[in-house]
Enzyme design. Sequence first.
Site, short mmCIF file in Angstrom:
data_model
loop_
_atom_site.label_atom_id
_atom_site.label_comp_id
_atom_site.label_asym_id
_atom_site.label_seq_id
_atom_site.Cartn_x
_atom_site.Cartn_y
_atom_site.Cartn_z
CD GLN A 46 -2.97 0.40 2.47
OE1 GLN A 46 -3.54 -0.69 2.56
NE2 GLN A 46 -3.07 1.33 3.40
NE ARG A 59 -2.62 13.87 8.34
CZ ARG A 59 -3.87 13.67 7.89
NH1 ARG A 59 -4.49 12.54 8.16
NH2 ARG A 59 -4.47 14.59 7.17
CG HIS A 62 -1.91 6.20 13.76
ND1 HIS A 62 -1.89 7.11 12.73
CD2 HIS A 62 -2.81 6.67 14.66
CE1 HIS A 62 -2.74 8.09 12.99
NE2 HIS A 62 -3.31 7.85 14.16
CE LYS A 72 2.43 3.03 9.50
NZ LYS A 72 1.83 4.01 10.42
CE1 TYR A 132 1.23 5.63 5.97
CE2 TYR A 132 1.10 7.98 5.53
CZ TYR A 132 0.55 6.82 6.05
OH TYR A 132 -0.68 6.86 6.65
CE LYS A 167 -8.90 5.64 15.07
NZ LYS A 167 -9.05 5.01 13.76
CG ASP A 168 -4.62 10.39 15.81
OD1 ASP A 168 -4.94 9.18 15.84
OD2 ASP A 168 -4.09 10.91 14.82
#
Length: 187
Positions: A46, A59, A62, A72, A132, A167-168
């Site tokens: 991906q 961001r 995660h 990554k 990424y 959320k973060d």
Amino acid sequence: MKFHGTPLDGAYVIEPEPRGDERGWFQRVFCEREMADAGMEGRFVQVNNSFNAEAGTLRGLHYQLPPSPEVKIIRCISGALWDCIVDLRPDSATYLGWHAVELTGENRLAFYVPRGFAHGFVTLRPNTETLYLASEFYDPKSERGVRWNDPKFGITWPVEGIVISEKDAKWPDFDEDFHGVESLRGI
């Protein structure tokens, strides 16, 4: 490409080696063979792209648990960001350590993040775009996050006035059970 080790075991800064002439330059930004020769994984399924309009946009942090932990490679293609990782592998000599690298459109550096690391970044300039590669598909059941300002890690972020998603911002304080670190042993 040149691979520069970091204080965290298995994490690297990738420096491209441009070759130029009167037309401009050409550089390799990924080579599976060179990465394998350096002991890094080189299979990616991906490619993700993020754009952040405001400086100070954060961001992360995660990661994904087994069966989908991911490698990554992060590269800033325009603007600038401060890219940060935390080692969550309980059997690592650098467990709970963090390291950050400034990635910019001008320096063209990339950050190789091994499996078992939480990853996040904060933009240093407006209109920052990041590309990424990920070695695993996004798996919402495996998704986890650690709070960007959790005192357990003591990360010294370079900007104030963080713009962050709800959320973060709501990831809980670090807890080995919730964050599933035992499942990252041996990765």
